[in-house]
Design a protein around this motif. Sequence first.
Motif, short mmCIF file in Angstrom:
data_model
loop_
_atom_site.label_atom_id
_atom_site.label_comp_id
_atom_site.label_asym_id
_atom_site.label_seq_id
_atom_site.Cartn_x
_atom_site.Cartn_y
_atom_site.Cartn_z
N ASP A 372 0.83 -1.21 0.00
CA ASP A 372 0.00 0.00 0.00
C ASP A 372 0.86 1.26 0.00
N ALA A 373 1.96 1.22 0.76
CA ALA A 373 2.87 2.37 0.77
C ALA A 373 3.48 2.58 -0.61
N ALA A 374 3.89 1.49 -1.26
CA ALA A 374 4.48 1.59 -2.59
C ALA A 374 3.46 2.12 -3.59
N GLY A 552 18.53 27.02 -5.73
CA GLY A 552 18.61 26.96 -7.19
C GLY A 552 17.49 26.18 -7.84
N LEU A 553 16.47 25.81 -7.09
CA LEU A 553 15.32 25.08 -7.61
C LEU A 553 14.04 25.75 -7.11
N THR A 554 12.90 25.42 -7.75
CA THR A 554 11.60 25.97 -7.35
C THR A 554 10.59 24.85 -7.24
N CYS A 555 9.81 24.85 -6.14
CA CYS A 555 8.78 23.82 -5.94
C CYS A 555 7.47 24.23 -6.62
N THR A 556 6.84 23.26 -7.29
CA THR A 556 5.50 23.44 -7.85
C THR A 556 4.72 22.16 -7.62
N ASP A 557 3.42 22.22 -7.87
CA ASP A 557 2.56 21.04 -7.84
C ASP A 557 2.79 20.21 -6.56
N VAL A 558 2.59 20.85 -5.43
CA VAL A 558 2.82 20.20 -4.13
C VAL A 558 1.57 19.42 -3.72
N HIS A 559 1.78 18.26 -3.13
CA HIS A 559 0.67 17.37 -2.79
C HIS A 559 0.99 16.61 -1.51
N VAL A 560 0.03 16.50 -0.59
CA VAL A 560 0.15 15.69 0.62
C VAL A 560 -0.75 14.46 0.45
N GLY A 561 -0.18 13.27 0.62
CA GLY A 561 -0.93 12.04 0.42
C GLY A 561 -1.90 11.76 1.54
N THR A 562 -2.82 10.83 1.26
CA THR A 562 -3.84 10.46 2.25
C THR A 562 -3.67 9.04 2.78
N ALA A 563 -2.73 8.27 2.25
CA ALA A 563 -2.53 6.89 2.70
C ALA A 563 -2.02 6.88 4.13
N VAL A 564 -2.58 5.98 4.96
CA VAL A 564 -2.16 5.87 6.36
C VAL A 564 -1.33 4.60 6.50
N THR A 565 -0.19 4.56 5.84
CA THR A 565 0.71 3.41 5.93
C THR A 565 1.94 3.74 6.79
N SER A 566 1.89 4.86 7.48
CA SER A 566 2.94 5.30 8.39
C SER A 566 2.28 6.25 9.37
N ASP A 567 3.07 6.83 10.27
CA ASP A 567 2.50 7.88 11.12
C ASP A 567 2.64 9.25 10.46
N HIS A 568 3.34 9.31 9.33
CA HIS A 568 3.43 10.53 8.52
C HIS A 568 2.68 10.32 7.21
N ALA A 569 2.18 11.41 6.64
CA ALA A 569 1.68 11.39 5.27
C ALA A 569 2.84 11.68 4.33
N LEU A 570 2.77 11.12 3.12
CA LEU A 570 3.84 11.42 2.16
C LEU A 570 3.67 12.82 1.62
N LEU A 571 4.77 13.39 1.22
CA LEU A 571 4.80 14.74 0.67
C LEU A 571 5.40 14.68 -0.72
N ALA A 572 4.68 15.15 -1.72
CA ALA A 572 5.16 15.12 -3.11
C ALA A 572 5.25 16.54 -3.65
N ALA A 573 6.24 16.77 -4.49
CA ALA A 573 6.42 18.09 -5.10
C ALA A 573 7.19 17.94 -6.40
N THR A 574 6.93 18.86 -7.34
CA THR A 574 7.72 18.95 -8.56
C THR A 574 8.76 20.04 -8.38
N LEU A 575 10.01 19.72 -8.72
CA LEU A 575 11.09 20.69 -8.59
C LEU A 575 11.48 21.17 -9.98
N ALA A 576 11.26 22.46 -10.21
CA ALA A 576 11.57 23.06 -11.50
C ALA A 576 13.04 23.45 -11.55
N ILE A 577 13.71 23.10 -12.66
CA ILE A 577 15.13 23.40 -12.84
C ILE A 577 15.24 24.65 -13.71
N PRO A 578 15.92 25.68 -13.25
CA PRO A 578 16.03 26.92 -14.04
C PRO A 578 16.68 26.66 -15.41
#
Length: 578
Positions: A372-374, A552-578
């Motif tokens: 489930d975590a994967a 030297g990078l910029t975060c976009t499209d940030v998302h916090v997951g809802t799966a409860v397969t840990s005591d933390h939620a996963l954190l996803a982000a897109t890193l834009a390269i200049p």
Amino acid sequence: MWLPSIITIFGQAASTPAELMGAFALAWFIAGVAAVPAIRLLKPLLPLVLLVLGRLALVFVHGGQAQLYVASATLLAGLIWLSSVRAPMTPGVPLGLAAAALEHAALGTVDLSWRPWWLAVPVIAVLAAPLVALRSDPPDPPARGGGWSLVGPALLLTGVYALSPAVVAVAASYGSSGYASTPPFPVPPLALGIAVFTFLAVTFAPRVPSGVVARTVAAVLLVGSAACFSYDFAAPGPLWLALLLGAPSLALALRLGSTGAESRFATALGMVVFAVAAIAYYAAYDIGFPNQWVPVAVALIPAAALLRSRGDATVRLPRLGWAAAGAACLLPLASVWVPPSPGPGGSAGSIRLVAYNIRMGFGLDGTYRPADAAAAIAATRPDIVVLSEVDRAWLLNGGHDDLAVLARLLHMRYYFGPAADAVWGDAILTNLPVGAVTSVPLTAAGAPTGAQALGAVVTVAGHEIAVVSTHIQPPPSAEPLVQVREIAAFATRFAGSRPTFIAGDLNVRPGSPSLQAFAAAGYTDGLAPFRPLPTFPADHPVEEIDHVLVNGLTCTDVHVGTAVTSDHALLAATLAIP
């Protein structure tokens, strides 16, 4: 299943004092000792039936107090039944230890309890059949076959290192630079197969050296193997030496130490040794005392049995048995996985990142759900995954190699930085081309599990980017400024002029002095435009303690997951390269 239930369910994410957890765990083993006099009043088959039924129930009972107490009651039934057996300890116990190691390896270190019932139930039934066939003799007379006091120490030593599939995999993954990476695919299963076959060969050999010199040498090698395991967790040499010496010397101790007769209390007292040693070894990571002496102290018990032995009580294995044993040692090959080759990944101007504290693979309810975590990670289509609290072999958590399991499920290569010891730390998963990789320890200013910073240079569309995975352990009621400055200095030194990001469970809040110190060093809060982004606890997040810091990078499209397969939620982000 019982040991991780103590930590994740009774322990409640470390909110229960370690002393209370230890007392609760030890109480079940003390109950096993107290039950020994009552064995005379029991039908020996009753605790065995309860053991088998409880083991089957754990395939279906997942999570919460039900899992904790079904596992505890099953453990107690097993202790009582073992104390009722009058047969000699050899060859049944060594054979069982070997079979358990092979099964664990074939299952990729994920226990049957966490497998689909249609697979787990038949396998458990097959494994239980020999036990049901061993009907215990009547309880009189009180003396019985020898060696049973060694069962507890043997379980501890084989589970912690000597026959641990996960430890073999870790040893195969370490290089000489203080970090671990995906090993050549045939090494771990073949090495474990050789270790198990050597263990069985000593157990069933027609003749073994049993003179005082041979016994003394074997005792020294056994204690030496435990010392090698505890010596230097950043070097692969001592780990391999521990595995090479541990299995055969322990097998000889079990074989020669099973002569004579022992009281019915021998098994129960030996299992108390297991409980005390396991509690002492793993509680050290919470309380903060040295634990390297624990495997050595436990190894002294079978070593002493070696020195005082006077006979050879082995049972010969027929040729067909040798053929079966040799074939069984190929079972670890079932877990062979060929890692993917590095590929371009990412897009021309960005990469997708996931930062996730996986809490050793266990959800808040105490269940182990790596699949489930994967799936939750894969849904974000990451190019790089940064993991915190990665457990690769702790017997306390079931002996799983979380990193190898997730890498297989995600079809990604891994890089691992040790923090608490050789098998607990932080990791990076990616299929991007990877150049330099380095892991450095951080000052142990917080929890005794320690901390580290793992750096890797990845290439995306011709751009080199420095990745730093870390998990800050703050001191009580204080800012972790010492570790923050060490991480920032390491990242700057490691990255050079490359764009860089630092990600992981930093255990600090937005606007804190720690994040201000990172900013002063050039690493800004990449998630600031998207806050609030609470990630802890996973079932009802209120704390913002997982972060992505960028230079030297910029975060976009940030998302916090809802799966409860840990005591933390996963954190996803897109890193834009200049």
